[in-house]
Enzyme design. Structure first.
Site, mmCIF file in Angstrom:
data_model
loop_
_atom_site.group_PDB
_atom_site.id
_atom_site.type_symbol
_atom_site.label_atom_id
_atom_site.label_comp_id
_atom_site.label_asym_id
_atom_site.label_seq_id
_atom_site.Cartn_x
_atom_site.Cartn_y
_atom_site.Cartn_z
ATOM 1 N N THR A 1 0.818 -1.219 0.000
ATOM 2 C CA THR A 1 0.000 0.000 0.000
ATOM 3 C C THR A 1 0.848 1.264 0.000
ATOM 4 O O THR A 1 0.532 2.244 -0.666
ATOM 5 C CB THR A 1 -0.913 -0.026 1.245
ATOM 6 O OG1 THR A 1 -1.625 -1.254 1.243
ATOM 7 C CG2 THR A 1 -1.887 1.118 1.226
ATOM 8 N N THR B 1 2.230 -4.330 4.641
ATOM 9 C CA THR B 1 2.266 -4.537 6.091
ATOM 10 C C THR B 1 2.006 -5.993 6.494
ATOM 11 O O THR B 1 2.430 -6.404 7.575
ATOM 12 C CB THR B 1 1.228 -3.646 6.806
ATOM 13 O OG1 THR B 1 -0.066 -3.903 6.259
ATOM 14 C CG2 THR B 1 1.571 -2.186 6.619
ATOM 15 N N ASP B 2 1.320 -6.771 5.666
ATOM 16 C CA ASP B 2 0.916 -8.129 6.076
ATOM 17 C C ASP B 2 2.082 -8.949 6.619
ATOM 18 O O ASP B 2 1.963 -9.598 7.653
ATOM 19 C CB ASP B 2 0.308 -8.889 4.889
ATOM 20 C CG ASP B 2 -1.203 -8.753 4.828
ATOM 21 O OD1 ASP B 2 -1.700 -7.660 5.167
ATOM 22 O OD2 ASP B 2 -1.880 -9.715 4.424
ATOM 23 N N LYS C 1 2.734 -7.540 13.480
ATOM 24 C CA LYS C 1 1.476 -6.871 13.128
ATOM 25 C C LYS C 1 0.390 -7.434 14.037
ATOM 26 O O LYS C 1 0.114 -8.626 14.003
ATOM 27 C CB LYS C 1 1.142 -7.114 11.656
ATOM 28 C CG LYS C 1 -0.079 -6.337 11.192
ATOM 29 C CD LYS C 1 -0.307 -6.417 9.683
ATOM 30 C CE LYS C 1 -1.492 -5.554 9.307
ATOM 31 N NZ LYS C 1 -1.770 -5.516 7.856
#
EC number: 6.3.5.-
Lengths: 438, 438
Positions: A101, A177-178, A254
């Site tokens: 993203t 970010t995953d 995360k």
């Protein structure tokens, strides 16, 4: 444009192109907005409009009529020229993009995503960076981070190495970010770095008013010019768009699907609190700039599995991994490092075959201690390697990396239990685990 | 005694039995204490002493000498008689034991664990309970909770059902902490209960000064007499030995390997704060006592797998589960509910074969949203069931249970996505996720 099928016909029937402002009438509602482009894999039953309030909306076309209000100008926007001349008084920071993203620099007029990530793109979106460093941008990969895999860790590590070798004073890695915390762990083991290597990303894309991309990038560039010469993750510290935390790359995870402050240090404090203008150290026990020589150790073994244990789990699952030639297994056990005792014989078999088995805890917080209960003691006797306070994800990455360095079982065990990149802390502070409601 | 091999010979050489007070001399240190019994599977190179300071210590015997100081009295202790006569003014609470640290009522004199758990044992350890309820105890299982499995969930649910059916005003289930949250989820789906069903456990056994067993049991009995007629988990709320939190059984997870305040509500507030004398409601949206009829739905499908996704994971792992006849798969994906896109074809194959695949997130906090990114949309198109804000562990248990109720794919999907026992909340509060350092 990326529209296809019915949606493309619908737009072409009124000679409408991406970027045009249109009115779309449906039986019960009428929208006015600018036609945005869509992802290539989107269905052909909707078009997407950017409304005046800034929000994007998908409109189902089956019972809709469309008319042109205003022709858009050329989709290529006129951008102010960016001064990228080098300032010899500023540090040189390279920004490497792997996708995700944060790297999706949205063209605000058309909604189209620029796949090619350049320093120009970034600087246009974040002119503040010009005052912080001489920025150089480079796209290494362009993938969603759920598709990351060990060979991409290697590509990324090599790209970071090249930038540092070419004289960068710090490197920022833009990443989805995953799985950012898996990659930050991989870079932590693969690279010894004399300068900061900072991974960052965004939970909301930069066409949304709530985007975190800009603050994260600015704080990451600030961290890349700092004294903290480790592989770190720099992301929002709170829900406010004010500060970031700088987490050690092997002690972060995360922890929320959507919040901007999703990344949290586990079994550690964040190394620092960062704003675009300042760094406040929270844990002074870090490697200082210039104190290591640049080294790259980028061999990894890909035939490693991360296996979560659960009630009722069958030992056959482990057996299958052995039959398929996996070279190492990392268990995500329960509590202090347990799994159903029906698994112990096959884990012993793995050990006897020379396939190392490491034990972590799905509790995430705290440390594995396999001497307390009989199941833990039996697992130790079966040769299982206890992973102290390492996160399961970090132990998995470390096993891939360790098996890339050696296949000698005794050495694998030693390296798994040694603290190599800050992944094992001897002492645990009660401050590491909070999260109380009251 | 359970000593065997060299350790047994060592004790027998000086005619010493468990319970005797002895002096053990080693080349550099001398210990005085009472000989404790050991676990059956312990090695034969150590004996265990309870020192005067209350701590237990293992002493390696190879270079040790032992002598008797004082003969212990009969290992059977003289216990004060316990008044277990029923008080008609107090509620009736049944305590069901499944094993685990909390049910290991340690004989303080010998260190031996009583495997048979009776109300007498509990009341001797916690005479305070007598003022709270008429207590009835029952041992259903005696296992370490890492060895729990679906068929034991069924046994436990049936035992709870019988107690309620026989008139209990509340039931406490003593359980090991490792997988307590899996069992609490299973009981939540299997039982509709008009009275409280409270799971509790201990992080430290009751022979340690820091044991949490006593407060947890007392608060659980208090909760079992309350108005909250749901399946809940009652464990320490903080590191202090003062209050417990009562967590909804489908919204709780063990989040620390060793701390007493390890259980945390995820994507929810705890239902209440509990002390032995009081209950303070934190979330008033619970099922009230007497508002449901007692029902037991105890069929489960055991061929269900919980599979954690990781970078580099091979689709062959999914393929293997299908070949082995698994009836349902729960993925623990990344971020908003993603996995490597190389897995999508085999997950579609599962769906096409009638094997439901559900998606949760390893972030734990927050909710799955598979409409945001292309990977999520493609997974939805492949038939994957999004699990909203359900924990991976809860989705796994729920899948086992749902497949016990129906094998019709459309119905499985509906039930997985329906809120059945409080496992899905429509709204998320920012208060659910904290844990900030500063």
């Amino acid at each position: 444009m990326s529209y296809h099928g019915s949606a493309r016909k619908f737009l072409e029937s009124a000679s409408i192109d991406v970027g045009d402002t249109v009115r779309v009438e449906k039986p019960d509602v009428t929208y006015e907005g600018m036609v945005l482009d869509r992802a290539d894999d989107a269905d052909d039953r909707h078009i997407v409009l950017k409304l005046k309030n800034g929000y994007n909306i998908g409109v189902e076309i089956s019972d809709a009529k469309i008319e042109l209000i205003e022709r858009g100008s050329e989709p290529k926007i006129e951008l102010p020229p960016v001064d990228v001349s080098e300032d010899p008084n500023l540090p040189d920071v390279s920004i490497i993009s792997t996708g995700g993203t944060v790297a999706s620099i949205i063209d605000y007029r058309t909604g189209a995503v620029h796949p090619a990530f350049t320093a120009d793109d970034l600087l246009r979106a974040n002119p503040e960076l010009l005052d912080m460093a001489n920025i150089r941008g480079k796209a290494v990969l362009n993938i969603l981070s759920e598709n990351m895999k060990p060979e991409y860790w290697v590509e990324t590590a090599r790209a970071v190495y090249r930038e540092i070798d070419a004289g960068a004073d710090g490197v920022v890695v833009a990443h989805g970010t995953d799985t950012m915390h898996y990659t930050s762990a991989a870079l932590s083991f693969m690279l010894k770095t004399p300068v900061p290597v900072v991974l960052t990303g965004a939970q909301r894309s930069s066409d949304r008013p709530s985007s975190d991309a800009s603050l994260n990038i600015q704080c990451s560039v600030r961290a890349a010019t700092s004294d903290i010469a480790e592989v770190t993750v720099c992301m929002h510290a709170t829900m406010d768009d004010l500060t970031c935390h700088l987490h050690r790359g092997v002690k972060v995870r995360k922890m929320h699907t959507s919040r901007r402050d999703t990344f949290r240090s586990i079994n550690a404090l964040p190394l620092a609190e960062v704003t675009p203008g300042d760094i406040k150290i929270l844990d002074a026990d870090y490697r200082k700039r210039g104190s290591a020589e640049l080294e790259l150790h980028d061999r990894v073994e890909e035939r490693v599995a991360l296996i979560k244990s659960y009630p009722g789990m069958s030992p056959d699952i482990i057996e299958w991994h052995l039959e398929r030639g996996y070279k190492g297994l990392v268990m995500e056990g329960t509590g202090l490092g347990h799994c159903p005792d029906t698994l112990i014989p096959v884990l012993r078999e793995a050990h006897d075959m020379g396939v190392p088995v490491a034990m972590t805890s799905q509790c995430l917080n705290g440390r594995v201690n396999m001497n307390v209960y009989s199941t833990g003691r039996r697992l130790l006797q079966a040769g299982v390697i206890p992973c102290a306070d390492m996160l399961p994800e970090v132990a998995y990455v470390k096993m891939c990396w360790v098996l890339g360095q050696t296949s000698e079982p005794g050495r694998v065990r030693e390296m798994m239990m040694d603290n190599i990149a800050g992944e094992i802390k001897d002492r645990t502070s009660i401050a590491y685990f909070r999260g109380l409601i009251r």
